[in-house]
Every structure is written in C-alpha cells, then in structure tokens.
Design a protein around this motif. Structure first.
Motif, mmCIF file in Angstrom:
data_model
loop_
_atom_site.group_PDB
_atom_site.id
_atom_site.type_symbol
_atom_site.label_atom_id
_atom_site.label_comp_id
_atom_site.label_asym_id
_atom_site.label_seq_id
_atom_site.Cartn_x
_atom_site.Cartn_y
_atom_site.Cartn_z
ATOM 1 N N MET A 93 0.841 -1.191 0.000
ATOM 2 C CA MET A 93 0.000 0.000 0.000
ATOM 3 C C MET A 93 0.879 1.244 0.000
ATOM 4 S SD MET A 93 -2.948 1.181 2.745
ATOM 5 C CE MET A 93 -4.054 -0.179 2.404
ATOM 6 N N MET A 94 0.645 2.113 -0.979
ATOM 7 C CA MET A 94 1.352 3.394 -1.001
ATOM 8 C C MET A 94 0.560 4.355 -0.119
ATOM 9 S SD MET A 94 2.993 5.323 -4.221
ATOM 10 C CE MET A 94 1.599 5.993 -5.080
ATOM 11 N N CYS A 95 1.275 5.021 0.785
ATOM 12 C CA CYS A 95 0.608 5.822 1.818
ATOM 13 C C CYS A 95 1.226 7.210 1.926
ATOM 14 C CB CYS A 95 0.799 5.186 3.193
ATOM 15 S SG CYS A 95 0.391 3.468 3.242
ATOM 16 N N LYS A 96 0.411 8.143 2.427
ATOM 17 C CA LYS A 96 0.935 9.471 2.750
ATOM 18 C C LYS A 96 1.901 9.353 3.919
ATOM 19 C CE LYS A 96 -3.432 11.732 1.653
ATOM 20 N NZ LYS A 96 -4.688 11.101 2.109
ATOM 21 N N LYS A 97 2.918 10.216 3.920
ATOM 22 C CA LYS A 97 3.822 10.280 5.078
ATOM 23 C C LYS A 97 3.143 11.086 6.179
ATOM 24 C CE LYS A 97 8.410 9.718 3.189
ATOM 25 N NZ LYS A 97 9.690 10.318 2.850
ATOM 26 N N LEU A 98 3.166 10.559 7.377
ATOM 27 C CA LEU A 98 2.548 11.238 8.514
ATOM 28 C C LEU A 98 3.513 11.238 9.684
ATOM 29 C CD1 LEU A 98 -0.876 9.336 8.482
ATOM 30 C CD2 LEU A 98 -0.468 11.629 7.567
ATOM 31 N N GLU A 99 3.273 12.140 10.606
ATOM 32 C CA GLU A 99 3.978 12.073 11.887
ATOM 33 C C GLU A 99 3.070 11.289 12.827
ATOM 34 O OE1 GLU A 99 5.428 15.151 15.315
ATOM 35 O OE2 GLU A 99 5.245 15.904 13.272
ATOM 36 N N MET A 100 3.497 10.069 13.167
ATOM 37 C CA MET A 100 2.609 9.189 13.935
ATOM 38 C C MET A 100 2.449 9.677 15.379
ATOM 39 S SD MET A 100 1.511 7.117 11.728
ATOM 40 C CE MET A 100 0.693 5.841 12.703
ATOM 41 N N LEU A 101 1.231 9.591 15.880
ATOM 42 C CA LEU A 101 0.966 9.982 17.274
ATOM 43 C C LEU A 101 1.316 8.810 18.193
ATOM 44 C CD1 LEU A 101 -2.344 11.895 16.580
ATOM 45 C CD2 LEU A 101 -0.214 12.902 17.400
ATOM 46 N N PRO A 102 1.919 9.110 19.359
ATOM 47 C CA PRO A 102 2.511 8.038 20.180
ATOM 48 C C PRO A 102 1.516 7.292 21.073
ATOM 49 C CG PRO A 102 2.927 10.165 21.196
ATOM 50 C CD PRO A 102 2.199 10.451 19.910
ATOM 51 N N VAL A 103 0.299 7.056 20.554
ATOM 52 C CA VAL A 103 -0.715 6.348 21.342
ATOM 53 C C VAL A 103 -1.368 5.289 20.458
ATOM 54 C CG1 VAL A 103 -2.957 6.598 22.495
ATOM 55 C CG2 VAL A 103 -1.214 8.351 22.825
ATOM 56 N N GLU A 104 -1.525 4.077 20.991
ATOM 57 C CA GLU A 104 -2.318 3.062 20.287
ATOM 58 C C GLU A 104 -3.740 3.213 20.794
ATOM 59 O OE1 GLU A 104 -0.686 -0.949 20.052
ATOM 60 O OE2 GLU A 104 0.270 0.040 18.353
ATOM 61 N N CYS A 105 -4.690 3.304 19.875
ATOM 62 C CA CYS A 105 -6.072 3.610 20.246
ATOM 63 C C CYS A 105 -6.896 2.333 20.234
ATOM 64 C CB CYS A 105 -6.635 4.644 19.285
ATOM 65 S SG CYS A 105 -5.688 6.174 19.360
ATOM 66 N N ILE A 106 -7.131 1.783 21.410
ATOM 67 C CA ILE A 106 -7.814 0.496 21.532
ATOM 68 C C ILE A 106 -9.256 0.733 21.955
ATOM 69 C CG2 ILE A 106 -7.834 -1.707 22.791
ATOM 70 C CD1 ILE A 106 -4.681 -1.110 23.118
ATOM 71 N N VAL A 107 -10.167 0.032 21.304
ATOM 72 C CA VAL A 107 -11.584 0.146 21.670
ATOM 73 C C VAL A 107 -12.120 -1.268 21.883
ATOM 74 C CG1 VAL A 107 -12.213 0.342 19.214
ATOM 75 C CG2 VAL A 107 -13.873 1.024 20.955
ATOM 76 N N ARG A 108 -12.900 -1.414 22.941
ATOM 77 C CA ARG A 108 -13.448 -2.729 23.286
ATOM 78 C C ARG A 108 -14.973 -2.637 23.326
ATOM 79 N NH1 ARG A 108 -8.961 -5.262 26.496
ATOM 80 N NH2 ARG A 108 -7.347 -3.664 26.665
ATOM 81 N N GLY A 109 -15.622 -3.485 22.550
ATOM 82 C CA GLY A 109 -17.084 -3.525 22.568
ATOM 83 C C GLY A 109 -17.606 -4.706 23.369
ATOM 84 N N TYR A 110 -16.703 -5.670 23.622
ATOM 85 C CA TYR A 110 -17.052 -6.880 24.363
ATOM 86 C C TYR A 110 -15.944 -7.122 25.380
ATOM 87 C CZ TYR A 110 -20.539 -7.802 20.763
ATOM 88 O OH TYR A 110 -21.618 -7.689 19.929
ATOM 89 N N ILE A 111 -16.258 -7.877 26.435
ATOM 90 C CA ILE A 111 -15.233 -8.092 27.463
ATOM 91 C C ILE A 111 -14.592 -9.463 27.282
ATOM 92 C CG2 ILE A 111 -16.928 -8.849 29.199
ATOM 93 C CD1 ILE A 111 -14.930 -7.188 31.135
ATOM 94 N N THR A 112 -13.304 -9.448 26.977
ATOM 95 C CA THR A 112 -12.619 -10.697 26.645
ATOM 96 C C THR A 112 -11.120 -10.528 26.871
ATOM 97 O OG1 THR A 112 -12.289 -12.317 24.870
ATOM 98 C CG2 THR A 112 -12.396 -10.028 24.198
ATOM 99 N N GLY A 113 -10.386 -11.607 26.783
ATOM 100 C CA GLY A 113 -8.916 -11.532 26.851
ATOM 101 C C GLY A 113 -8.438 -10.905 28.146
ATOM 102 N N GLY A 114 -7.421 -10.014 28.010
ATOM 103 C CA GLY A 114 -6.854 -9.345 29.186
ATOM 104 C C GLY A 114 -7.881 -8.494 29.907
ATOM 105 N N GLY A 115 -8.843 -7.954 29.150
ATOM 106 C CA GLY A 115 -9.890 -7.138 29.759
ATOM 107 C C GLY A 115 -10.741 -7.947 30.717
ATOM 108 N N TRP A 116 -11.051 -9.176 30.310
ATOM 109 C CA TRP A 116 -11.861 -10.054 31.162
ATOM 110 C C TRP A 116 -11.086 -10.430 32.422
ATOM 111 C CZ3 TRP A 116 -16.199 -11.586 32.929
ATOM 112 C CH2 TRP A 116 -16.348 -12.817 33.574
ATOM 113 N N ALA A 117 -9.797 -10.740 32.264
ATOM 114 C CA ALA A 117 -8.968 -11.104 33.429
ATOM 115 C C ALA A 117 -8.953 -9.958 34.442
ATOM 116 C CB ALA A 117 -7.550 -11.437 32.970
ATOM 117 N N SER A 118 -8.831 -8.736 33.939
ATOM 118 C CA SER A 118 -8.784 -7.562 34.805
ATOM 119 C C SER A 118 -10.141 -7.342 35.502
ATOM 120 C CB SER A 118 -8.389 -6.344 33.963
ATOM 121 O OG SER A 118 -8.726 -5.156 34.616
ATOM 122 N N TYR A 119 -11.224 -7.526 34.766
ATOM 123 C CA TYR A 119 -12.574 -7.344 35.318
ATOM 124 C C TYR A 119 -12.837 -8.368 36.419
ATOM 125 C CZ TYR A 119 -17.691 -7.328 35.581
ATOM 126 O OH TYR A 119 -18.991 -7.269 36.023
#
Length: 290
Positions: A90-116
């Motif tokens: 994929m050819m892409c525009k050059k960007l200055e990447m922001l230093p945050v991974e944006c995670i969204v959870r609609g269901y509770i599973t994996g590490g989220g479930w363990a924490s809950y």
C-alpha cells in the motif's frame, strides 16, 4: 532491472519503504504470536491484511481521512512490480505518527476479562457488575496504550494519562488530540462493527493508529480492522459466558501454548487453518473472493 530497495523500517509483520513524498507499506506473510516472529510463512496473509485495510479505509473516509494513496503496484516504483509485492503493498501518505495506540473494546474478553474478574475494571474503567466473559458492553470503551519498541510490550494507560503523554510530545495540544483520538476511535468502531454484524461477524475489539499530516490534521494510518489488529468472532455461534472461536491467529496461539518446546514453528495443518480463517473473514466482510 529495477534497483533493489531496502526497507527503512521492519516490524514484526510489515516492511516500510521510503518513496520520496510517500511510503510503501508491505504486509509480509510472516506471523507473530506473543510478540515473537514464528518460523512459518503464512502464504497470502499479507494480501489479506492489505486488502481488508483498503476495504475499511474506503468505507470510512467520510468519518476521517486516511493515509492510503493506492494498492495498485502500477502506481509504485518499478521495484514493486514483481509478484511478491502484488496485492500486499500500500502506497501511503507520510505522517507524523501519534505516540498512542487507540484500543476500543465492545465486548469483554482476553486481558480485559482477566482484569474485570480481579477488580471489576478494565484499564481503570469501572464496569457494571455481573458481566460474563465475552459479554457485550453497554457502550464501547476506549482504552489507549503507549507504543512500545519491538520486543517490549505496549503499556495500557488511562485517558487522563493519554492527555499527559500527548501533551509531552505536543505542548498545548494534549487535551485536543486525546479527545479527537478517543472520539474517532469510538465512531470508527461503531460504524464498522455495525456493518460487520450484518455480515455475520462480531468485532469484539480492535486498535487504530493515527498520525498528523503537514497541516496538522489527524489522519487514520497503519492497518485497519484486520485479523491481526482485531478480534473477529462468528456471530452465529456467539454465546457469552466463555471465550469465543475467532477469525484470527488464535488457532496458532492455542497450539503454541499447548505445545511447549515448539521452537516457534507451527505444523503445516495449523498454518493452513490459520490462513483459512483470514480468508474466511475477508470473504465474509467484502463479499469477494481474494
């Protein structure tokens, strides 16, 4: 003969090439589990990742601009017009990447479930009592993390910490950027998960990455809603109360866990089942054969 180009950056799965005023991102057929690159090559995997991202980028460009310019190798330098790059680049525009991974959870599973289970929260967010594993959350939650270097683990942070983290990198902009990242993340998730549901797929959670263009606009980047960055579940067998089968590398992860001393190599049938899942999710979502 086209000049041999060398990637300027190699991730666990991707190679990035500098193309002057753009970048070319190549999704390889490597597979990583538990932050380790396995010895197997999963053929066609890179093409699935690139083409699924293209599908979502096209669908969501009314929500937010994205970095995709083209996935056609004819638009790229001659070096990329060889079979190993066709479909997975994929050819892409050059960007200055922001230093945050944006995670969204609609269901509770994996590490989220363990924490809950431990204290009723996920990434510091208090959730209703009495949820079962894999339950749908009343509303999707945003749980950002910091981006780690290869080999390190990303670290979950609260929304407030994401403001401070962005403020440090962009003085005076932390609050604005943090709010925009959260709002875009949730809006993209809602739009795409509603669509996926009509195709028999539940998107349990996913992560997005964003960057800034020259004008300082926030642009969606990296990959989007692929089986590598998301948990996809088949809706027809979904049932809360236990973990769900998924369209991703869970088969590979499960086999590795069950077979210690595996030397990070999958048996061929497990590798084939893994790519089978990737292809199935692509076909369900896009309605096309790859």
């Amino acid at each position: 003969m086209a000049t041999e180009l060398k990637p300027i950056k190699e991730g666990k799965v991707r190679e990035i090439y500098d193309n002057g005023d753009s970048l070319i991102m190549v999704a390889t057929d490597r597979i990583s589990c538990f932050d380790v690159i396995l010895h197997n090559v999963i053929s066609k995997k890179g093409t699935v990742l690139t083409q699924i991202s293209k599908f979502w980028f096209d669908m969501t460009k009314d929500v937010i601009p994205n970095h995709m310019i083209s996935v056609d190798v004819k638009d790229m330098p001659e070096f990329f017009r060889q079979e190993r790059f066709d479909g997975n680049s994929m050819m892409c525009k050059k960007l200055e990447m922001l230093p945050v991974e944006c995670i969204v959870r609609g269901y509770i599973t994996g590490g989220g479930w363990a924490s809950y289970e431990k204290d009723g929260t996920v990434c510091g967010i208090k959730l209703p009592e009495g949820l079962k594993e894999s339950d749908k959350l009343p509303e999707p939650i945003y749980t950002p993390s910091t981006k780690a270097e290869i080999g390190d683990h990303d670290e979950n942070i609260s929304y407030e910490q994401s403001i401070a983290h962005l403020e440090k990198a962009y003085p005076g902009k932390g609050e604005e950027y943090a709010a925009k990242l959260r709002d875009y993340t949730i809006e993209l998730y809602k739009k795409c998960s509603d669509y996926a549901r009509t195709k028999g797929i539940i998107i349990a959670d996913t992560k997005f990455e964003f960057g800034l263009d020259e004008e300082g606009n926030i642009v969606l980047a990296d990959e989007m809603l692929t089986p590598d960055s998301s948990r996809f579940w088949p809706a027809d067998v979904y049932e809360a109360g236990h973990s769900q089968p998924s369209f991703d590398k869970q088969i590979a992860r499960d086999w590795l866990k069950a077979n210690p001393g595996n030397d990070w190599t999958l048996p061929e049938d497990v590798a084939n089942q893994t790519i089978g899942k990737y292809l199935e999710v692509y076909e369900k979502l896009t309605g096309k054969k790859l």
